[in-house]
Design a protein around this motif. Sequence first.
Motif, PDB file in Angstrom:
ATOM      1  N   GLY A  11     -46.460  -7.177   4.386  1.00 59.31           N
ATOM      2  CA  GLY A  11     -47.746  -7.411   5.030  1.00 59.31           C
ATOM      3  C   GLY A  11     -48.038  -6.516   6.214  1.00 59.31           C
ATOM      4  O   GLY A  11     -49.170  -6.446   6.680  1.00 59.31           O
ATOM      5  N   ASP A  12     -47.032  -5.817   6.691  1.00 58.78           N
ATOM      6  CA  ASP A  12     -47.203  -4.875   7.794  1.00 58.78           C
ATOM      7  C   ASP A  12     -47.677  -3.538   7.228  1.00 58.78           C
ATOM      8  O   ASP A  12     -46.965  -2.909   6.445  1.00 58.78           O
ATOM      9  N   PRO A  13     -48.875  -3.069   7.577  1.00 55.33           N
ATOM     10  CA  PRO A  13     -49.378  -1.805   7.036  1.00 55.33           C
ATOM     11  C   PRO A  13     -48.445  -0.625   7.286  1.00 55.33           C
ATOM     12  O   PRO A  13     -48.453   0.340   6.527  1.00 55.33           O
ATOM     13  N   GLU A  14     -47.622  -0.706   8.332  1.00 60.45           N
ATOM     14  CA  GLU A  14     -46.707   0.392   8.637  1.00 60.45           C
ATOM     15  C   GLU A  14     -45.481   0.406   7.723  1.00 60.45           C
ATOM     16  O   GLU A  14     -44.724   1.383   7.725  1.00 60.45           O
ATOM     17  N   LEU A  15     -45.287  -0.661   6.943  1.00 58.82           N
ATOM     18  CA  LEU A  15     -44.170  -0.710   6.005  1.00 58.82           C
ATOM     19  C   LEU A  15     -44.583  -0.300   4.591  1.00 58.82           C
ATOM     20  O   LEU A  15     -43.804  -0.426   3.656  1.00 58.82           O
ATOM     21  N   VAL A  16     -45.792   0.185   4.438  1.00 59.73           N
ATOM     22  CA  VAL A  16     -46.247   0.714   3.152  1.00 59.73           C
ATOM     23  C   VAL A  16     -45.747   2.152   3.024  1.00 59.73           C
ATOM     24  O   VAL A  16     -45.857   2.939   3.969  1.00 59.73           O
ATOM     25  N   THR A  17     -45.192   2.506   1.872  1.00 61.34           N
ATOM     26  CA  THR A  17     -44.604   3.832   1.711  1.00 61.34           C
ATOM     27  C   THR A  17     -45.666   4.924   1.676  1.00 61.34           C
ATOM     28  O   THR A  17     -46.850   4.666   1.395  1.00 61.34           O
ATOM     29  N   VAL A  18     -45.228   6.130   1.951  1.00 64.76           N
ATOM     30  CA  VAL A  18     -46.133   7.280   1.913  1.00 64.76           C
ATOM     31  C   VAL A  18     -46.724   7.448   0.513  1.00 64.76           C
ATOM     32  O   VAL A  18     -47.916   7.733   0.353  1.00 64.76           O
ATOM     33  N   ARG A 195     -21.804 -22.124   6.337  1.00 67.55           N
ATOM     34  CA  ARG A 195     -22.453 -20.836   6.551  1.00 67.55           C
ATOM     35  C   ARG A 195     -23.595 -21.005   7.547  1.00 67.55           C
ATOM     36  O   ARG A 195     -24.021 -22.110   7.874  1.00 67.55           O
ATOM     37  N   GLU A 196     -24.133 -19.870   8.005  1.00 68.82           N
ATOM     38  CA  GLU A 196     -25.309 -19.854   8.858  1.00 68.82           C
ATOM     39  C   GLU A 196     -26.402 -19.065   8.168  1.00 68.82           C
ATOM     40  O   GLU A 196     -26.123 -18.211   7.321  1.00 68.82           O
ATOM     41  N   ALA A 197     -27.640 -19.336   8.536  1.00 70.98           N
ATOM     42  CA  ALA A 197     -28.762 -18.678   7.879  1.00 70.98           C
ATOM     43  C   ALA A 197     -29.905 -18.482   8.857  1.00 70.98           C
ATOM     44  O   ALA A 197     -29.970 -19.129   9.902  1.00 70.98           O
ATOM     45  N   VAL A 198     -30.808 -17.570   8.483  1.00 66.35           N
ATOM     46  CA  VAL A 198     -32.028 -17.361   9.255  1.00 66.35           C
ATOM     47  C   VAL A 198     -33.225 -17.582   8.344  1.00 66.35           C
ATOM     48  O   VAL A 198     -33.161 -17.345   7.134  1.00 66.35           O
ATOM     49  N   LEU A 199     -34.305 -18.055   8.946  1.00 61.02           N
ATOM     50  CA  LEU A 199     -35.556 -18.290   8.221  1.00 61.02           C
ATOM     51  C   LEU A 199     -36.615 -17.338   8.735  1.00 61.02           C
ATOM     52  O   LEU A 199     -36.847 -17.247   9.944  1.00 61.02           O
ATOM     53  N   GLY A 200     -37.253 -16.623   7.830  1.00 67.72           N
ATOM     54  CA  GLY A 200     -38.345 -15.725   8.193  1.00 67.72           C
ATOM     55  C   GLY A 200     -39.660 -16.243   7.661  1.00 67.72           C
ATOM     56  O   GLY A 200     -39.784 -16.555   6.475  1.00 67.72           O
ATOM     57  N   THR A 201     -40.650 -16.371   8.534  1.00 65.16           N
ATOM     58  CA  THR A 201     -41.984 -16.799   8.118  1.00 65.16           C
ATOM     59  C   THR A 201     -43.011 -15.770   8.573  1.00 65.16           C
ATOM     60  O   THR A 201     -42.859 -15.145   9.619  1.00 65.16           O
ATOM     61  N   HIS A 202     -44.027 -15.580   7.757  1.00 68.00           N
ATOM     62  CA  HIS A 202     -45.107 -14.626   8.044  1.00 68.00           C
ATOM     63  C   HIS A 202     -44.536 -13.227   8.338  1.00 68.00           C
ATOM     64  O   HIS A 202     -44.996 -12.539   9.256  1.00 68.00           O
ATOM     65  N   LEU A 203     -43.553 -12.830   7.550  1.00 69.97           N
ATOM     66  CA  LEU A 203     -42.907 -11.536   7.771  1.00 69.97           C
ATOM     67  C   LEU A 203     -43.910 -10.400   7.645  1.00 69.97           C
ATOM     68  O   LEU A 203     -44.736 -10.361   6.744  1.00 69.97           O
ATOM     69  N   GLY A 204     -43.832  -9.465   8.586  1.00 69.26           N
ATOM     70  CA  GLY A 204     -44.725  -8.317   8.571  1.00 69.26           C
ATOM     71  C   GLY A 204     -46.082  -8.563   9.178  1.00 69.26           C
ATOM     72  O   GLY A 204     -46.904  -7.651   9.235  1.00 69.26           O
ATOM     73  N   LEU A 205     -46.336  -9.790   9.626  1.00 69.71           N
ATOM     74  CA  LEU A 205     -47.629 -10.136  10.211  1.00 69.71           C
ATOM     75  C   LEU A 205     -47.493 -10.322  11.722  1.00 69.71           C
ATOM     76  O   LEU A 205     -46.384 -10.477  12.242  1.00 69.71           O
ATOM     77  N   PRO A 206     -48.609 -10.338  12.439  1.00 65.57           N
ATOM     78  CA  PRO A 206     -48.531 -10.488  13.898  1.00 65.57           C
ATOM     79  C   PRO A 206     -47.818 -11.761  14.348  1.00 65.57           C
ATOM     80  O   PRO A 206     -47.191 -11.793  15.417  1.00 65.57           O
ATOM     81  N   ASP A 207     -47.905 -12.829  13.539  1.00 62.41           N
ATOM     82  CA  ASP A 207     -47.259 -14.084  13.921  1.00 62.41           C
ATOM     83  C   ASP A 207     -45.899 -14.272  13.236  1.00 62.41           C
ATOM     84  O   ASP A 207     -45.440 -15.403  13.036  1.00 62.41           O
ATOM     85  N   GLU A 208     -45.253 -13.184  12.907  1.00 60.29           N
ATOM     86  CA  GLU A 208     -43.925 -13.231  12.301  1.00 60.29           C
ATOM     87  C   GLU A 208     -42.953 -14.031  13.167  1.00 60.29           C
ATOM     88  O   GLU A 208     -42.943 -13.918  14.395  1.00 60.29           O
ATOM     89  N   ARG A 209     -42.129 -14.843  12.489  1.00 50.95           N
ATOM     90  CA  ARG A 209     -41.100 -15.597  13.192  1.00 50.95           C
ATOM     91  C   ARG A 209     -39.787 -15.504  12.443  1.00 50.95           C
ATOM     92  O   ARG A 209     -39.758 -15.552  11.208  1.00 50.95           O
ATOM     93  N   VAL A 210     -38.701 -15.362  13.191  1.00 50.52           N
ATOM     94  CA  VAL A 210     -37.353 -15.386  12.634  1.00 50.52           C
ATOM     95  C   VAL A 210     -36.555 -16.393  13.455  1.00 50.52           C
ATOM     96  O   VAL A 210     -36.379 -16.222  14.660  1.00 50.52           O
ATOM     97  N   ASP A 211     -36.094 -17.461  12.801  1.00 51.26           N
ATOM     98  CA  ASP A 211     -35.386 -18.538  13.491  1.00 51.26           C
ATOM     99  C   ASP A 211     -34.075 -18.840  12.776  1.00 51.26           C
ATOM    100  O   ASP A 211     -33.945 -18.622  11.560  1.00 51.26           O
ATOM    101  N   ARG A 212     -33.129 -19.378  13.518  1.00 48.21           N
ATOM    102  CA  ARG A 212     -31.938 -19.928  12.881  1.00 48.21           C
ATOM    103  C   ARG A 212     -32.377 -21.117  12.039  1.00 48.21           C
ATOM    104  O   ARG A 212     -33.111 -21.980  12.499  1.00 48.21           O
ATOM    105  N   LEU A 213     -31.917 -21.154  10.797  1.00 47.76           N
ATOM    106  CA  LEU A 213     -32.344 -22.222   9.905  1.00 47.76           C
ATOM    107  C   LEU A 213     -31.972 -23.591  10.470  1.00 47.76           C
ATOM    108  O   LEU A 213     -32.729 -24.563  10.329  1.00 47.76           O
ATOM    109  N   SER A 214     -30.846 -23.679  11.128  1.00 46.16           N
ATOM    110  CA  SER A 214     -30.400 -24.962  11.682  1.00 46.16           C
ATOM    111  C   SER A 214     -31.299 -25.459  12.803  1.00 46.16           C
ATOM    112  O   SER A 214     -31.258 -26.639  13.159  1.00 46.16           O
TER     113      SER A 214
END
Length: 239
Positions: A11-18, A195-214
């Motif tokens: 969703g981040d326009p800068e992550l679109v390939t050339v 194990r441990e994990a991370v949750l990513g929401t709205h990746l690539g967007l202005p409101d992107e969040r990365v949290d510990r799943l726990s």
Amino acid sequence: MRLIGVGMGPGDPELVTVKAVRVLSEADRVFVPVLDGTDTGRAEATVRAHAGHDRIERLVFALNERTDAARRERHWDAAGARIVEWLRAAGGTAAFATIGDPNVYSTFTYLSQTVHALLPEAVIETVPGVTAMQALAAAANVPLSEGTEPLTLLPLARGGVAPLREALANDGSVVVYKAGRHLSEVAEAVKEAGREAVLGTHLGLPDERVDRLSDVDGAAPYLSTVFVPAVRTSRGGKI
């Protein structure tokens, strides 16, 4: 006549390939998937950073349909017929923009099969895109895999977490797509596996969040991604 499935990344326009940008700029028509014909979807929002708005056309899909296969197929048929109609009339190149990669759990898979069945002479190609798991690994600053570690990708839109429990028993990283409705079960399975994990929401967007799943309580958006890194105790220990 050519149809190109173009991966738009998370969703981040800068992550679109050339290459994707070039295809979007050169295509005579850019089709985008939406849930509602009056709304701008994530793929279209990303496309608009790179392609002329006058060449964009929305195609409605039942993107969140989980049980009614006939409804999903009616939308595939209608979208495929529209693209074939355009290809026959224009004879040029159409791009279909899809979030992520067009060959990884993408609507383009079913669309391309429909178009091929209706118009076998059309050339169908794909341009890869950055996937959500890559974007989450980068945002969390944790490698997806290293050395001899396996990498397991699981969709949990339907069914339970039994496949996840099985994957967590092995030595490797596990990525879970579409885990939003099963988030509490996923968290419990990760905890039971030690194990441990991370949750990513709205990746690539202005409101992107990365949290510990726990640390997350409750459900998450449909397109959320869970990343369970492999257990690593030393540099290069998995080589």
